[in-house]
Design a protein around this motif. Structure first.
Motif, mmCIF file in Angstrom:
data_model
loop_
_atom_site.group_PDB
_atom_site.id
_atom_site.type_symbol
_atom_site.label_atom_id
_atom_site.label_comp_id
_atom_site.label_asym_id
_atom_site.label_seq_id
_atom_site.Cartn_x
_atom_site.Cartn_y
_atom_site.Cartn_z
ATOM 1 N N LEU A 114 -28.981 37.908 -106.605
ATOM 2 C CA LEU A 114 -30.334 37.441 -106.893
ATOM 3 C C LEU A 114 -30.263 36.303 -107.898
ATOM 4 C CD1 LEU A 114 -31.991 40.930 -107.469
ATOM 5 C CD2 LEU A 114 -31.883 39.650 -105.353
ATOM 6 N N ASN A 115 -30.973 35.243 -107.644
ATOM 7 C CA ASN A 115 -31.066 34.126 -108.581
ATOM 8 C C ASN A 115 -32.543 33.887 -108.846
ATOM 9 O OD1 ASN A 115 -30.525 32.015 -110.230
ATOM 10 N ND2 ASN A 115 -29.656 30.679 -108.659
ATOM 11 N N LEU A 116 -33.072 34.553 -109.849
ATOM 12 C CA LEU A 116 -34.497 34.553 -110.126
ATOM 13 C C LEU A 116 -34.741 34.072 -111.554
ATOM 14 C CD1 LEU A 116 -35.119 38.096 -108.659
ATOM 15 C CD2 LEU A 116 -35.511 35.927 -107.504
ATOM 16 N N GLU A 117 -35.088 32.816 -111.683
ATOM 17 C CA GLU A 117 -35.385 32.270 -113.008
ATOM 18 C C GLU A 117 -36.774 32.707 -113.422
ATOM 19 O OE1 GLU A 117 -33.331 30.780 -115.009
ATOM 20 O OE2 GLU A 117 -31.737 30.768 -113.535
ATOM 21 N N PRO A 118 -37.039 33.032 -114.625
ATOM 22 C CA PRO A 118 -36.205 33.013 -115.819
ATOM 23 C C PRO A 118 -35.439 34.309 -116.049
ATOM 24 C CG PRO A 118 -38.437 33.477 -116.472
ATOM 25 C CD PRO A 118 -38.453 33.295 -114.976
ATOM 26 N N MET A 119 -35.532 35.279 -115.134
ATOM 27 C CA MET A 119 -34.797 36.530 -115.314
ATOM 28 C C MET A 119 -33.298 36.274 -115.314
ATOM 29 S SD MET A 119 -35.048 40.090 -113.230
ATOM 30 C CE MET A 119 -33.692 39.997 -112.093
ATOM 31 N N GLY A 120 -32.811 35.444 -114.438
ATOM 32 C CA GLY A 120 -31.398 35.098 -114.407
ATOM 33 C C GLY A 120 -30.774 35.381 -113.059
ATOM 34 N N LYS A 121 -29.463 35.278 -113.020
ATOM 35 C CA LYS A 121 -28.697 35.509 -111.803
ATOM 36 C C LYS A 121 -28.086 36.897 -111.893
ATOM 37 C CE LYS A 121 -25.167 33.408 -108.916
ATOM 38 N NZ LYS A 121 -24.262 32.260 -108.780
ATOM 39 N N VAL A 122 -28.350 37.736 -110.893
ATOM 40 C CA VAL A 122 -27.861 39.112 -110.861
ATOM 41 C C VAL A 122 -26.854 39.224 -109.726
ATOM 42 C CG1 VAL A 122 -28.489 41.537 -110.623
ATOM 43 C CG2 VAL A 122 -30.096 39.953 -111.685
ATOM 44 N N LYS A 123 -25.638 39.640 -110.064
ATOM 45 C CA LYS A 123 -24.578 39.774 -109.063
ATOM 46 C C LYS A 123 -23.980 41.170 -109.183
ATOM 47 C CE LYS A 123 -20.228 37.807 -107.576
ATOM 48 N NZ LYS A 123 -19.175 36.843 -107.839
ATOM 49 N N ILE A 124 -23.835 41.866 -108.066
ATOM 50 C CA ILE A 124 -23.245 43.200 -108.055
ATOM 51 C C ILE A 124 -21.727 43.048 -108.124
ATOM 52 C CG2 ILE A 124 -23.003 45.362 -106.783
ATOM 53 C CD1 ILE A 124 -25.843 44.786 -107.748
ATOM 54 N N ALA A 139 -23.232 61.558 -105.173
ATOM 55 C CA ALA A 139 -23.993 62.556 -104.433
ATOM 56 C C ALA A 139 -25.495 62.324 -104.593
ATOM 57 C CB ALA A 139 -23.629 63.957 -104.907
ATOM 58 N N SER A 140 -25.898 61.840 -105.771
ATOM 59 C CA SER A 140 -27.327 61.627 -106.031
ATOM 60 C C SER A 140 -27.808 60.236 -105.642
ATOM 61 C CB SER A 140 -27.613 61.860 -107.514
ATOM 62 O OG SER A 140 -26.863 60.949 -108.290
ATOM 63 N N GLY A 141 -26.938 59.364 -105.206
ATOM 64 C CA GLY A 141 -27.345 58.012 -104.839
ATOM 65 C C GLY A 141 -26.196 57.034 -104.993
ATOM 66 N N ARG A 142 -26.525 55.841 -105.403
ATOM 67 C CA ARG A 142 -25.553 54.767 -105.495
ATOM 68 C C ARG A 142 -25.534 54.243 -106.929
ATOM 69 N NH1 ARG A 142 -25.854 50.024 -101.249
ATOM 70 N NH2 ARG A 142 -26.394 51.878 -100.111
ATOM 71 N N MET A 143 -24.338 54.039 -107.478
ATOM 72 C CA MET A 143 -24.197 53.452 -108.797
ATOM 73 C C MET A 143 -23.666 52.034 -108.618
ATOM 74 S SD MET A 143 -21.870 54.440 -112.089
ATOM 75 C CE MET A 143 -20.355 53.955 -111.305
ATOM 76 N N MET A 144 -24.373 51.073 -109.196
ATOM 77 C CA MET A 144 -23.964 49.674 -109.110
ATOM 78 C C MET A 144 -23.717 49.137 -110.506
ATOM 79 S SD MET A 144 -26.483 48.048 -106.286
ATOM 80 C CE MET A 144 -27.831 49.176 -106.077
ATOM 81 N N VAL A 145 -22.656 48.383 -110.638
ATOM 82 C CA VAL A 145 -22.372 47.677 -111.881
ATOM 83 C C VAL A 145 -22.680 46.222 -111.592
ATOM 84 C CG1 VAL A 145 -20.626 47.047 -113.571
ATOM 85 C CG2 VAL A 145 -20.607 49.323 -112.540
ATOM 86 N N ALA A 146 -23.635 45.683 -112.331
ATOM 87 C CA ALA A 146 -24.097 44.323 -112.074
ATOM 88 C C ALA A 146 -23.802 43.432 -113.261
ATOM 89 C CB ALA A 146 -25.593 44.320 -111.787
ATOM 90 N N ARG A 147 -23.674 42.161 -112.972
ATOM 91 C CA ARG A 147 -23.521 41.139 -114.004
ATOM 92 C C ARG A 147 -24.786 40.294 -113.965
ATOM 93 N NH1 ARG A 147 -19.382 36.215 -113.441
ATOM 94 N NH2 ARG A 147 -20.366 34.892 -114.976
ATOM 95 N N ILE A 148 -25.403 40.140 -115.109
ATOM 96 C CA ILE A 148 -26.627 39.343 -115.185
ATOM 97 C C ILE A 148 -26.348 38.172 -116.108
ATOM 98 C CG2 ILE A 148 -29.060 39.307 -115.800
ATOM 99 C CD1 ILE A 148 -29.078 42.329 -115.338
ATOM 100 N N ARG A 149 -26.560 36.979 -115.605
ATOM 101 C CA ARG A 149 -26.347 35.778 -116.403
ATOM 102 C C ARG A 149 -27.687 35.088 -116.571
ATOM 103 N NH1 ARG A 149 -21.356 32.040 -115.862
ATOM 104 N NH2 ARG A 149 -21.540 31.122 -117.907
ATOM 105 N N GLN A 150 -28.068 34.892 -117.823
ATOM 106 C CA GLN A 150 -29.362 34.299 -118.135
ATOM 107 C C GLN A 150 -29.140 33.013 -118.907
ATOM 108 O OE1 GLN A 150 -31.866 36.780 -120.608
ATOM 109 N NE2 GLN A 150 -33.492 36.646 -119.124
ATOM 110 N N ARG A 151 -29.808 31.970 -118.486
ATOM 111 C CA ARG A 151 -29.696 30.689 -119.184
ATOM 112 C C ARG A 151 -30.486 30.729 -120.476
ATOM 113 N NH1 ARG A 151 -30.276 25.816 -114.841
ATOM 114 N NH2 ARG A 151 -28.379 26.280 -113.697
ATOM 115 N N ASP A 152 -30.045 29.917 -121.428
ATOM 116 C CA ASP A 152 -30.815 29.754 -122.651
ATOM 117 C C ASP A 152 -32.044 28.922 -122.323
ATOM 118 O OD1 ASP A 152 -29.037 31.150 -124.222
ATOM 119 O OD2 ASP A 152 -27.865 29.370 -124.717
#
Length: 154
Positions: A103-113, A120-133
């Motif tokens: 996802l590349n949603l400004e101003p929230m930032g870029k979200v990459k899994i 068992a209860s669902g899915r666990m994702m580790v994401a990197r979020i990069r936000q511009r100044d």
């Protein structure tokens, strides 16, 4: 230089030239954040400055109800109009993350899994979020004005 050989290793005795040891210092810098540390490593020829990652202290968790209230406060719209739009937006974002999309949603930032694990209860994702100044509007307006020629003075 004498060399002594044993069954499993070879040892060298005598004098050898070694690279000078690197000296390191750690300092606190207040320019970036009060908890930011900068490590400087110096050898005989070069100086390398490495910014250590700063620990992140997270604030309270924002729930959907708080998000709806914040959107109502910022937009001035009624809650009954905002709530379906926020729920639809969250559903679309959840589906995109489920598909593994970046996802590349400004101003929230870029979200990459980065990683994903099925539980068992669902899915666990580790994401990197990069936000511009945020860039000040005055600086961008000044460069836009300087770039365009002034034809009104003629």
């Amino acid at each position: 230089m004498a060399t002594r050989t044993t069954k499993s290793t070879t040892k060298t005795t005598g004098t050898s030239t070694r690279k000078p040891r690197a000296t390191s210092t750690t300092t606190k810098t207040a320019a970036k954040s009060p908890t930011s540390t900068t490590r400087t490593t110096t050898t005989s020829k070069t100086t390398v400055v490495v910014d250590a990652p700063t620990p992140v202290v997270s604030g309270p968790m924002m729930r959907k109800k708080e998000l709806v209230e914040a959107v109502v406060a910022r937009s001035g719209l009624k809650k009954k109009d905002v709530k379906p739009a926020v729920e639809a937006t969250l559903a679309v974002l959840g589906d995109a993350l489920k598909e593994g999309r970046t996802l590349n949603l400004e101003p929230m930032g870029k979200v990459k899994i980065n990683r994903e694990k099925m539980l068992a209860s669902g899915r666990m994702m580790v994401a990197r979020i990069r936000q511009r100044d945020p860039q000040p509007h005055d600086a961008t307006e000044a460069t836009d004005t300087a770039a365009s020629p002034d034809t009104s003075a003629e």
